[in-house]
Design an enzyme around this catalytic site. Structure first.
Site, PDB file in Angstrom:
ATOM      1  N   ARG A   1       1.570   1.134  -5.736  1.00  0.00           N
ATOM      2  CA  ARG A   1       1.819   0.391  -4.921  1.00  0.00           C
ATOM      3  C   ARG A   1       0.123   0.096  -4.566  1.00  0.00           C
ATOM      4  O   ARG A   1       0.261  -1.110  -3.521  1.00  0.00           O
ATOM      5  CB  ARG A   1       2.082   0.799  -3.659  1.00  0.00           C
ATOM      6  CG  ARG A   1       3.854   1.681  -3.528  1.00  0.00           C
ATOM      7  CD  ARG A   1       4.359   2.114  -2.598  1.00  0.00           C
ATOM      8  NE  ARG A   1       4.310   1.323  -1.241  1.00  0.00           N
ATOM      9  CZ  ARG A   1       5.288   0.884  -1.299  1.00  0.00           C
ATOM     10  NH1 ARG A   1       6.360   1.002  -1.839  1.00  0.00           N
ATOM     11  NH2 ARG A   1       5.765  -0.271   0.117  1.00  0.00           N
TER      12      ARG A   1
ATOM     13  N   ASN B   1       0.332  -0.183   5.716  1.00  0.00           N
ATOM     14  CA  ASN B   1       1.221  -1.033   4.743  1.00  0.00           C
ATOM     15  C   ASN B   1       2.279  -2.087   5.094  1.00  0.00           C
ATOM     16  O   ASN B   1       2.903  -2.452   6.681  1.00  0.00           O
ATOM     17  CB  ASN B   1       2.271  -0.366   4.036  1.00  0.00           C
ATOM     18  CG  ASN B   1       2.218  -0.984   2.879  1.00  0.00           C
ATOM     19  OD1 ASN B   1       1.770  -2.405   2.415  1.00  0.00           O
ATOM     20  ND2 ASN B   1       3.954  -0.749   2.793  1.00  0.00           N
ATOM     21  N   GLY B   2       1.614  -3.580   4.602  1.00  0.00           N
ATOM     22  CA  GLY B   2       2.133  -4.789   5.749  1.00  0.00           C
ATOM     23  C   GLY B   2       0.382  -5.433   6.127  1.00  0.00           C
ATOM     24  O   GLY B   2      -0.922  -5.553   5.816  1.00  0.00           O
TER      25      GLY B   2
ATOM     26  N   HIS C   1      10.696 -37.476 -30.868  1.00  0.00           N
ATOM     27  CA  HIS C   1       9.582 -37.062 -31.669  1.00  0.00           C
ATOM     28  C   HIS C   1       8.962 -36.638 -32.577  1.00  0.00           C
ATOM     29  O   HIS C   1       7.551 -36.124 -32.880  1.00  0.00           O
ATOM     30  CB  HIS C   1       8.408 -38.245 -30.824  1.00  0.00           C
ATOM     31  CG  HIS C   1       8.680 -38.627 -29.289  1.00  0.00           C
ATOM     32  ND1 HIS C   1       8.477 -39.659 -30.061  1.00  0.00           N
ATOM     33  CD2 HIS C   1       9.581 -38.481 -28.317  1.00  0.00           C
ATOM     34  CE1 HIS C   1       8.929 -40.639 -29.183  1.00  0.00           C
ATOM     35  NE2 HIS C   1       9.104 -39.910 -27.894  1.00  0.00           N
TER      36      HIS C   1
ATOM     37  N   LYS D   1       7.412 -16.410 -21.499  1.00  0.00           N
ATOM     38  CA  LYS D   1       7.939 -15.200 -21.285  1.00  0.00           C
ATOM     39  C   LYS D   1       8.541 -14.563 -22.412  1.00  0.00           C
ATOM     40  O   LYS D   1       8.249 -13.159 -22.642  1.00  0.00           O
ATOM     41  CB  LYS D   1       8.836 -15.168 -20.022  1.00  0.00           C
ATOM     42  CG  LYS D   1       8.423 -15.337 -18.358  1.00  0.00           C
ATOM     43  CD  LYS D   1       7.889 -14.393 -17.468  1.00  0.00           C
ATOM     44  CE  LYS D   1       6.350 -13.982 -18.477  1.00  0.00           C
ATOM     45  NZ  LYS D   1       4.855 -15.267 -18.191  1.00  0.00           N
TER      46      LYS D   1
ATOM     47  N   LYS E   1      -2.998  -6.713 -19.857  1.00  0.00           N
ATOM     48  CA  LYS E   1      -2.259  -7.323 -18.310  1.00  0.00           C
ATOM     49  C   LYS E   1      -3.618  -8.230 -17.843  1.00  0.00           C
ATOM     50  O   LYS E   1      -3.208  -9.220 -17.046  1.00  0.00           O
ATOM     51  CB  LYS E   1      -1.703  -5.770 -17.006  1.00  0.00           C
ATOM     52  CG  LYS E   1      -1.854  -6.546 -15.718  1.00  0.00           C
ATOM     53  CD  LYS E   1      -0.152  -7.611 -15.914  1.00  0.00           C
ATOM     54  CE  LYS E   1      -0.259  -8.355 -14.610  1.00  0.00           C
ATOM     55  NZ  LYS E   1       1.045  -9.388 -14.529  1.00  0.00           N
TER      56      LYS E   1
ATOM     57  N   CYS F   1       1.027  -1.213  -0.154  1.00  0.00           N
ATOM     58  CA  CYS F   1       0.437  -0.155   0.192  1.00  0.00           C
ATOM     59  C   CYS F   1       0.918   1.071  -0.030  1.00  0.00           C
ATOM     60  O   CYS F   1       2.137   1.183  -0.242  1.00  0.00           O
ATOM     61  CB  CYS F   1      -0.795   0.307   1.181  1.00  0.00           C
ATOM     62  SG  CYS F   1      -1.559  -1.178   1.033  1.00  0.00           S
TER      63      CYS F   1
ATOM     64  N   GLU G   1       6.995 -22.063 -19.404  1.00  0.00           N
ATOM     65  CA  GLU G   1       6.362 -20.896 -19.002  1.00  0.00           C
ATOM     66  C   GLU G   1       7.926 -20.043 -19.101  1.00  0.00           C
ATOM     67  O   GLU G   1       8.157 -19.267 -19.985  1.00  0.00           O
ATOM     68  CB  GLU G   1       6.305 -21.162 -16.852  1.00  0.00           C
ATOM     69  CG  GLU G   1       6.787 -19.414 -16.323  1.00  0.00           C
ATOM     70  CD  GLU G   1       5.271 -18.174 -17.198  1.00  0.00           C
ATOM     71  OE1 GLU G   1       4.874 -18.917 -17.405  1.00  0.00           O
ATOM     72  OE2 GLU G   1       6.047 -17.190 -16.918  1.00  0.00           O
TER      73      GLU G   1
ATOM     74  N   TRP H   1      -3.613  -1.359  -1.626  1.00  0.00           N
ATOM     75  CA  TRP H   1      -3.660  -2.673  -1.904  1.00  0.00           C
ATOM     76  C   TRP H   1      -3.987  -3.965  -0.664  1.00  0.00           C
ATOM     77  O   TRP H   1      -3.506  -4.540  -0.093  1.00  0.00           O
ATOM     78  CB  TRP H   1      -2.376  -3.543  -2.904  1.00  0.00           C
ATOM     79  CG  TRP H   1      -2.189  -4.971  -3.326  1.00  0.00           C
ATOM     80  CD1 TRP H   1      -1.654  -5.993  -2.317  1.00  0.00           C
ATOM     81  CD2 TRP H   1      -2.622  -4.803  -4.117  1.00  0.00           C
ATOM     82  NE1 TRP H   1      -1.910  -7.181  -3.051  1.00  0.00           N
ATOM     83  CE2 TRP H   1      -1.745  -6.202  -3.849  1.00  0.00           C
ATOM     84  CE3 TRP H   1      -2.600  -4.583  -5.791  1.00  0.00           C
ATOM     85  CZ2 TRP H   1      -2.598  -7.220  -5.307  1.00  0.00           C
ATOM     86  CZ3 TRP H   1      -3.107  -4.860  -6.642  1.00  0.00           C
ATOM     87  CH2 TRP H   1      -3.003  -6.039  -6.701  1.00  0.00           C
TER      88      TRP H   1
ATOM     89  N   GLU I   1       6.293 -13.744 -25.146  1.00  0.00           N
ATOM     90  CA  GLU I   1       5.352 -12.500 -24.914  1.00  0.00           C
ATOM     91  C   GLU I   1       6.199 -10.968 -24.426  1.00  0.00           C
ATOM     92  O   GLU I   1       5.441  -9.769 -24.857  1.00  0.00           O
ATOM     93  CB  GLU I   1       3.908 -12.636 -24.260  1.00  0.00           C
ATOM     94  CG  GLU I   1       5.257 -12.874 -22.471  1.00  0.00           C
ATOM     95  CD  GLU I   1       4.029 -12.227 -21.110  1.00  0.00           C
ATOM     96  OE1 GLU I   1       2.323 -12.313 -21.770  1.00  0.00           O
ATOM     97  OE2 GLU I   1       4.036 -13.277 -20.396  1.00  0.00           O
TER      98      GLU I   1
END
Ligand code: AGP
Length: 610
Positions: free
Chosen positions: A27, A100-101, A506, A487, A605, A2, A483, A74, A490
């Site tokens: 944040r 924040n936390g 194969h 990465k 996103k 946050c 993955e 957040w 993209e």
């Protein structure tokens, strides 16, 4: 994460707080609020949504105040809405706190305060702080001592700012695990989560360390430990530019989020590992735990990177919890009239919690009576809200379109779910403890891998002009190969494919020549010898090889062109480590190609369309 900002001085604090919160929106941005003292009264204004909508709410109030605090949220506990937005306050509404936390023991504190007659109005963990402080104020202590006593009761992380109507000459700031700085001005001082919020007003800052607090007046400040020991703090001159600071000094959000993984992985585990019992405590699944443990089959459905973490989860659940598990693309699952039984448990993984295909698959599963569980990063997102139960990954805001820290946090949550189920079935206490101990070591091992950044950048430079890549892995590392390939493609627009290493013969091996770089994920595990054979097959056809290998492997260097040596861990956790070099490799290749790493072409996103 946050954003926190505070002001005390001769100017009107409202525009300063709003400007600071706008700088901190990276944040967290699901709700915002301010508290201020004016004309001998304390007030607060809160709003769901971005800082701009809070600004709209304040615009016609013509507030003039010289002391105030502001927060952009957040959400970690409690959905994003006006009530759960910060600041939180005591029952007398004369004490305001922004936080924040994560307060790990908030439930225990909340219960004891309710027993003392305190009323809670939010779903958040943070609300325990103002009531705790109030309790000590009522015992006659000063605000500073009351904050100290309150924080001594708290377990977890915090960066807080506090204002109190009966002591209107100060802001109190305290830090443990979440960043906090004091800004030093001319007859004015500031408090903020990071310098981006106050750089427009001062370049003189004091960085608080864990366990430290500051009592900030308009013309000076005193620093102390939470144990009330006076300390001297050095004033630092800021040299970074504002744009650099928004990204925490990193060139891109993606790099910042890769580098945040020791902390985000820590936060995903925080308060959820029970070492003595060798299991996991997952509050979000408590109401459905029995049904989940008794389910005859688990289906995991997701898209993109989240689908890759689902594949790792399949290995975890089948190998460690011995539960038949299937993985489905959400886009396929929703349309193929799947066979879903009432004793199925279906897990939906989504960083954004808004992916249209995953949300639709969730609704289909609920329609058919299955247990629908969500693993999301964004609190209060659609998938989180519509799931019957779920777990938040607590990775913090992921701004870069290419998912990195969300992926490793998803794997942490899948490991926690696996551990919880396995220990309710046949897994021994010893095996459970071993997994918990290995999970706790992950943040430091990730830090070790991140130190290889320059070495990986060098390798990226060697391959930035390649037009194709192959990524190969076996077992748990096959999804990591997928993955790594995602990465790269993209953000660098280089065509890349991931395969199970044994699949090469194969067909895909026909692609190998000296223009085809091949990345092997080759830790020294039970499939190592087979991977080495696959490496030999590629070498025989002049393929150029990059290996992600174990740090104690002194055999592989003579077999490959480049090796990136990483620490070992147990097989089920290896993907959390082996993916890190692949994230950095893709990042550096894309940067060297001069591409927009944080906002790659054609992508978004959150894919909220079909
Ligand atoms: C991952 O780097 C991509 N941005 C994309 O594949 C993403 O993982 C996918 O769209 C799923 O998003 P979600 O996790 O928010 O549902």
């Amino acid at each position: 994460m946050c954003g926190i900002v505070g002001y005390i001085g001769n100017k009107n604090c409202i525009p300063i707080l709003l400007n600071g919160l706008k700088r901190l929106e990276y944040r967290g941005y699901d709700s915002a609020g301010i508290a201020y003292i004016a004309n001998g009264e304390a007030h607060f204004v809160k709003n769901k949504g971005k800082v701009s909508s809070l600004e709209d709410k304040l615009r016609n109030l013509n507030i003039v105040s010289n002391l105030g605090i502001g927060h952009t949220r957040w959400a970690t506990h409690g959905v994003p809405n006006e009530i759960n937005a910060h600041p939180h306050f005591n029952m007398a509404k004369n004490l305001f706190v922004i936080h924040n936390g994560i307060i790990e023991n908030y439930q225990t504190i909340r219960t004891s305060l309710i027993n003392l007659g305190y009323n809670f109005i939010t779903e958040t963990d943070s609300e325990v702080i103002p009531h705790l402080i109030d309790r000590f104020l009522n015992e006659g202590h000063s605000l500073c001592r009351s904050v100290q006593f309150a924080l001594n009761e708290v377990q977890g992380t915090y960066g807080i700012a506090v204002i109190y109507l009966n002591e209107p000459d100060k802001i109190i700031a305290a830090r443990k695990g979440s960043p906090l700085v004091v800004g030093i001005g001319e007859n004015e001082n500031f408090v903020a989560s990071d310098v981006s919020a106050i750089l427009a007003y001062t370049k003189q800052v004091v960085y608080l360390e864990d366990g430290e607090m500051a009592v900030v007046y308009k013309d000076h400040f005193t620093a102390k430990t939470i144990a009330d020991v006076e300390i001297e703090k050095e004033v630092t001159e800021i040299t970074m530019t504002l744009d650099e600071i928004d990204k925490g000094g990193y060139a891109h959000f993606m790099l910042k989020e890769i580098m945040e993984q020791p902390d985000s992985v820590q936060n995903s585990m925080r308060g959820r590992l029970l070492f003595d019992e060798g299991t996991a405590k997952l509050g979000g699944l408590e109401t459905v735990a029995d049904r989940l443990v008794d389910s005859k089959r688990i289906i995991i459905s997701a898209c993109g990177t989240s689908w890759h973490s689902a594949l790792v989860g399949e290995y975890m659940l089948e190998q460690k919890a011995r539960v038949p598990t299937e993985v489905e693309y959400a886009s396929e699952f929703r349309y193929r009239n799947p066979i879903i039984n009432k004793d199925d448990a279906i897990i939906f993984i989504s960083q954004s919690g808004e992916t249209a295909d995953t949300l639709a698959a969730l609704r289909e599963a609920k329609q058919r009576g299955a247990l629908a569980i969500g693993i999301c990063n964004v609190v209060g997102s659609s998938i989180a809200r519509e799931s019957m139960s779920g777990i938040y990954t607590h990775a913090g805001p992921e701004i870069g379109v290419a998912s990195t820290k969300a992926f490793s946090s998803q794997l942490i949550v899948l490991a926690l779910i696996t551990l919880m189920i396995a220990r309710r079935k046949d897994m021994s206490l010893v095996d459970g403890k071993n997994i918990a101990v290995e999970m706790e070591k992950l943040p430091d091992k990730i830090r070790q891998i991140l130190k290889l950044n320059d070495e990986i950048e060098f390798i990226a430079n060697e391959f930035k002009s390649s037009r194709n890549f192959l990524y190969l892995g076996r077992g748990y590392n096959f999804p990591v190969a997928l993955e790594g390939a995602l990465k790269l493609k993209e953000i660098s627009y280089i065509h890349a494919e991931g395969y199970p290493a044994a699949e090469m013969k194969h067909g895909p091996i026909a692609l190998i020549d000296d223009n085809m770089p091949v990345v092997f994920i080759a830790p020294k595990d039970s499939t190592y010898d087979k991977i080495v054979s696959n490496i030999e097959e590629i070498r025989a056809r002049r393929g150029r090889i990059i290996a992600i290998a174990s740090e104690n492997d002194d055999n592989i260097d003579k077999l490959v062109d480049y090796s990136i040596k990483i620490p070992d861990t147990i097989r089920m956790l290896m993907p959390i480590l082996s993916v890190i070099p692949l994230q950095l490799l893709a990042y550096h290749i894309a940067v060297k190609k001069g591409l927009n790493v944080d906002q790659p072409r054609n992508l978004a996103k959150s894919v909220t369309v079909e």
